[in-house]
Design a protein around this motif. Structure first.
Motif, short mmCIF file in Angstrom:
data_model
loop_
_atom_site.label_atom_id
_atom_site.label_comp_id
_atom_site.label_asym_id
_atom_site.label_seq_id
_atom_site.Cartn_x
_atom_site.Cartn_y
_atom_site.Cartn_z
N THR A 262 35.21 10.59 -21.67
CA THR A 262 35.81 10.07 -20.44
C THR A 262 36.75 11.10 -19.83
O THR A 262 37.53 11.75 -20.54
CB THR A 262 36.59 8.77 -20.74
OG1 THR A 262 35.67 7.82 -21.27
CG2 THR A 262 37.24 8.20 -19.49
N ASP B 250 33.24 8.11 -16.56
CA ASP B 250 32.32 8.51 -17.62
C ASP B 250 31.10 9.27 -17.11
O ASP B 250 30.27 9.71 -17.90
CB ASP B 250 31.83 7.27 -18.39
CG ASP B 250 32.95 6.58 -19.14
OD1 ASP B 250 33.75 7.29 -19.78
OD2 ASP B 250 33.05 5.34 -19.07
N TYR B 251 30.99 9.38 -15.77
CA TYR B 251 29.80 10.00 -15.18
C TYR B 251 30.19 10.98 -14.08
O TYR B 251 31.21 10.81 -13.42
CB TYR B 251 28.87 8.94 -14.58
CG TYR B 251 28.31 8.01 -15.62
CD1 TYR B 251 27.17 8.35 -16.35
CD2 TYR B 251 28.93 6.80 -15.91
CE1 TYR B 251 26.67 7.51 -17.31
CE2 TYR B 251 28.43 5.95 -16.88
CZ TYR B 251 27.30 6.31 -17.58
OH TYR B 251 26.81 5.49 -18.54
N ALA C 271 25.89 11.77 -17.59
CA ALA C 271 26.89 11.21 -18.50
C ALA C 271 27.79 12.34 -19.00
O ALA C 271 27.31 13.41 -19.38
CB ALA C 271 26.22 10.52 -19.68
#
Length: 177
Positions: free
Chosen positions: A154, A133-134, A150
């Protein structure tokens, strides 16, 4: 008998040239030793802390993340035309590799001018990969000051690549080979 010393007019000319040379050298030395000021108009290499980043999802070329970098207020700096240092996690298999094999043009950032890099999280044609997610990102060479961004959604990551920094977002599309 001729004198070994130059005529008065020649001596004056030599003295004038010497004075100009001394003045130019002193001015050059003063400029060279002046401390760098991040608010000056002289561009220097960007550090990660000099920039703000934004990540957006693009659908072209099978989907990728477009990273937009802008200089912080009062900063003028440049990004070399190489890919950013980035990874999705802490393991080596999530670090991005270069999508381009040559250095691009240097991009100078100041005010609203932006630089763009494209990150393709999955270059394989299979069902494998890890989800993240990052994105951890920094200017190449400044990895100890990476920022964590961020992602808009996903990402499934398997052999990620990134383009070089470009002045035009259309040049930052990481096409699959």
């Amino acid at each position: 008998m001729r004198s070994r010393f130059a005529a008065p007019s020649a001596r004056l000319a030599l003295a004038a040239v010497a004075a100009v040379a001394v003045t130019a050298t002193a001015a050059g030395t003063a400029t060279a030793t002046a401390p760098a000021d991040s608010r000056s108009n002289t561009a220097r290499a960007c550090a990660t802390k000099d920039l703000s980043f934004k990540v957006s999802l693009k659908t072209q070329a099978g989907g990728y993340y477009l990273v937009t970098a802008k200089a912080n207020s009062g900063v003028t700096c440049y990004l070399e035309g190489v890919y950013p240092s980035a990874s999705f996690g802490s393991s080596a298999d999530t670090e991005v590799a270069p999508a381009e094999h040559a250095v691009s043009e240097r991009v100078t950032l100041s005010g609203s001018t932006a630089a763009y890099a494209g990150v393709n999280p999955k270059t394989t044609n299979n069902d494998f990969g890890k989800e993240f997610d990052y994105l951890h990102l920094s200017v190449a060479g400044d990895e100890t000051n990476a920022v964590t961004l961020a992602l808009p959604e996903t990402a499934t990551v398997d052999r990620p690549v990134a383009t070089n920094w470009h002045a035009d977002p259309a040049d930052a599309v990481p096409f699959a080979n």
